[in-house]
Design a protein around this motif. Structure first.
Motif, mmCIF file in Angstrom:
data_model
loop_
_atom_site.group_PDB
_atom_site.id
_atom_site.type_symbol
_atom_site.label_atom_id
_atom_site.label_comp_id
_atom_site.label_asym_id
_atom_site.label_seq_id
_atom_site.Cartn_x
_atom_site.Cartn_y
_atom_site.Cartn_z
ATOM 1 N N TRP A 150 0.851 -1.181 0.000
ATOM 2 C CA TRP A 150 0.000 0.000 0.000
ATOM 3 C C TRP A 150 0.891 1.237 0.000
ATOM 4 O O TRP A 150 1.794 1.377 0.819
ATOM 5 C CB TRP A 150 -0.911 0.006 1.223
ATOM 6 N N HIS A 170 -3.539 -6.733 5.338
ATOM 7 C CA HIS A 170 -4.285 -6.272 4.180
ATOM 8 C C HIS A 170 -4.999 -4.953 4.502
ATOM 9 O O HIS A 170 -5.527 -4.769 5.608
ATOM 10 C CB HIS A 170 -5.339 -7.301 3.767
ATOM 11 N N ARG A 174 -9.088 -4.369 -0.033
ATOM 12 C CA ARG A 174 -8.074 -4.574 -1.076
ATOM 13 C C ARG A 174 -7.300 -5.862 -0.789
ATOM 14 O O ARG A 174 -6.394 -5.876 0.032
ATOM 15 C CB ARG A 174 -7.122 -3.387 -1.139
ATOM 16 N N ASP A 176 -5.250 -7.252 -2.653
ATOM 17 C CA ASP A 176 -3.934 -7.215 -3.287
ATOM 18 C C ASP A 176 -3.014 -6.154 -2.704
ATOM 19 O O ASP A 176 -1.889 -5.976 -3.197
ATOM 20 C CB ASP A 176 -4.092 -6.976 -4.792
ATOM 21 N N LYS A 177 -3.448 -5.428 -1.678
ATOM 22 C CA LYS A 177 -2.629 -4.367 -1.096
ATOM 23 C C LYS A 177 -2.346 -4.666 0.376
ATOM 24 O O LYS A 177 -3.254 -4.932 1.149
ATOM 25 C CB LYS A 177 -3.317 -3.004 -1.235
#
Length: 481
Positions: A150, A170, A174, A176-177
């Motif tokens: 992030w 996380h 998100r 994926d971040k």
């Protein structure tokens, strides 16, 4: 081709936040109905009493959703957040609210759910039991090791190349971040030091971390468990590639740097998700478990073995208080047959066993039942029976005939509550008392509404297991009419 019409977002100026609703969102009551106000990532959070400007993000038939764009006036119930990651990290979302006020909101949530959803006659609900301590209370944390860090606004706007690797949590919404964590106030030492050491090792040795989109990379997760009573520490690494040389070097580094690690494990998981209940855990060093103890007034302390896959209450100190209330309300004299439904690794079953004639624990996860049997053996408890299977299929007349009908039932289901078929079977079994422990008072209230056909609610005790979050546990005692 039709031109897309962009509507101007609806905004409300200078409105007062009224209260806290379910799932930790705040609410504003207007002539047009209720507005649920969420806290966007990176914001300071809103609190009851704040005077804010709102932007409507979603309009439903019965309510609207919004985010706060500006806070004109701060609420008197606010507190200064103690963590630098507050507002971006998904945990501890109520840091900005005084703890005494948090307790009041949680207590009211229990009242609202039981009255509005359950619609049952209630006794006076006891004051919520506060947690102590309110920081460093968790015995388990799972950190994601991934490519997809992030980025702050400043980092997004820079021209410099930024390393995307991160070891942390996380960001809400998100997958994926991942937010790199500098210091976490949830788990006691040596949790922060171990996580930081893994992070430093990754950068010093050029380790690849798992890419959650491309499904490439080596290191996936870092799981740390700490025992409050024995000070034992378990570390489990989850990796996505079979590379023994890299893995052994990392594990050796952790073993050398942290001699207090008593259980060091790894999991090779080549799936596209991080769930590991179906994966083999390799014990690389130390014991394949850690131990937690609970003091007992009428005998030696109970010892519970906790493996990498075991479920154990994440707030061990408060869990002890929760279990003591549960056992007290069960009203055991030594002559009762007790059913402990959703028994997990048998913690409640074993906690009440010394005061019961027999305890039958039922649990869906076979690995947890195996842990429960081992824990019974470790503690020399011989009056327990643990059965694995789906609760809906197990609780039949044949099961009652085989194990005997219970005088007392203790049930501690997952957040979804009990299946209606299970609830109906409890009515049919007709125990004298049911002690219902819940981590979701909405589903508990629903189930109490069904059990109201044969039982009255005699006592209610909310318990705060997770300070600085909206989550609340609740114990309800049901007595046969």
């Amino acid at each position: 081709m039709r031109r897309r019409i962009h509507k101007t977002p609806e905004r409300l100026a200078s409105v007062r936040i009224d209260a806290v609703a379910a799932e930790g969102k705040c609410i504003v009551r207007t002539d047009e109905g209720v507005i649920f106000v969420d806290n966007p990532t990176g914001g300071p959070g809103v609190a009851p009493g704040d005077l804010v400007d709102l932007r409507i993000t979603n309009r439903k038939k019965q309510y609207r959703e919004a985010v706060a764009e500006h806070i004109h006036e701060w609420s008197p119930v606010r507190a200064e957040p103690f963590c630098e990651h507050f507002g971006t990290c998904g945990g501890c979302k109520w840091q900005h609210i005084q703890y005494s006020e948090q307790l009041g909101f949680k207590h009211q949530q229990v009242v609202d759910h039981l009255t509005r959803i359950g619609k049952v006659t209630l006794p006076e609900i006891r004051p919520i039991l506060p947690a102590h301590p309110t920081q460093y209370y968790r015995n388990k944390l799972e950190f994601t090791c991934a490519e997809g860090r992030w980025l702050t606004t400043r980092e997004v706007n820079t021209d410099q190349l930024i390393d995307q690797r991160a070891v942390g949590f996380h960001v809400p919404g998100r997958f994926d971040k991942v937010l790199p964590i500098h210091h976490c106030y949830l788990q006691p030492d040596p949790s922060n030091a171990i996580r930081q050491a893994v992070n430093d090792y990754v950068f010093a040795h050029g380790l690849t971390l798992y890419n959650l989109k491309a499904h490439t990379g080596f290191l996936r997760t870092l799981i740390i468990r700490t025992a409050a009573t024995t000070q034992q520490v378990m570390v489990t690494l989850q990796v996505a590639q079979d590379n023994p040389e890299i893995l052994n070097e990392l594990l050796t580094y952790l073993q050398t740097t942290f001699p207090q690690i008593t259980s060091l494990n790894y999991i090779l998981n080549t799936k596209k998700n991080d769930s590991y209940q179906d994966q083999e855990v390799i014990n690389w060093a130390g014991k394949p478990y850690i131990e937690e103890q609970m003091d007992e007034a009428d005998g030696p302390p109970l010892t519970f073995r906790i493996g990498p896959k075991s479920f154990y209450q994440t707030n061990a100190q408060q869990a002890h208080n929760l279990y003591k209330i549960t056992r007290e309300w069960a009203g055991l004299t030594g002559r009762e047959r007790v059913y402990d439904l959703y028994t997990g690794t048998g913690t409640i079953a074993l906690f009440v066993a010394r005061r019961a004639k027999q305890v039958v624990g039922v649990e869906y996860v076979e690995a947890s039942v195996a842990d429960a049997r081992i824990n019974a053996q470790v503690n020399g408890i011989t009056n327990t029976t643990f059965v694995a299977g789906d609760m809906r299929d197990i609780l039949t007349d044949g099961f009652f005939d085989q194990h005997g009908r219970p005088e007392v039932v203790i049930t501690d289901p997952p957040r979804a509550g009990m299946d209606e078929a299970v609830t109906r079977q409890l009515l049919k079994a007709s125990p004298e008392r049911i002690v219902y422990v819940s981590c979701n008072t909405a589903t508990q209230a629903r189930d109490l509404g069904i059990l109201d056909e044969g039982y009255r609610v005699a006592n209610v005790q909310p318990v705060d297991m997770f300070p600085h979050t909206h989550h609340v546990e609740n114990i309800a005692l049901l007595v046969k009419r």
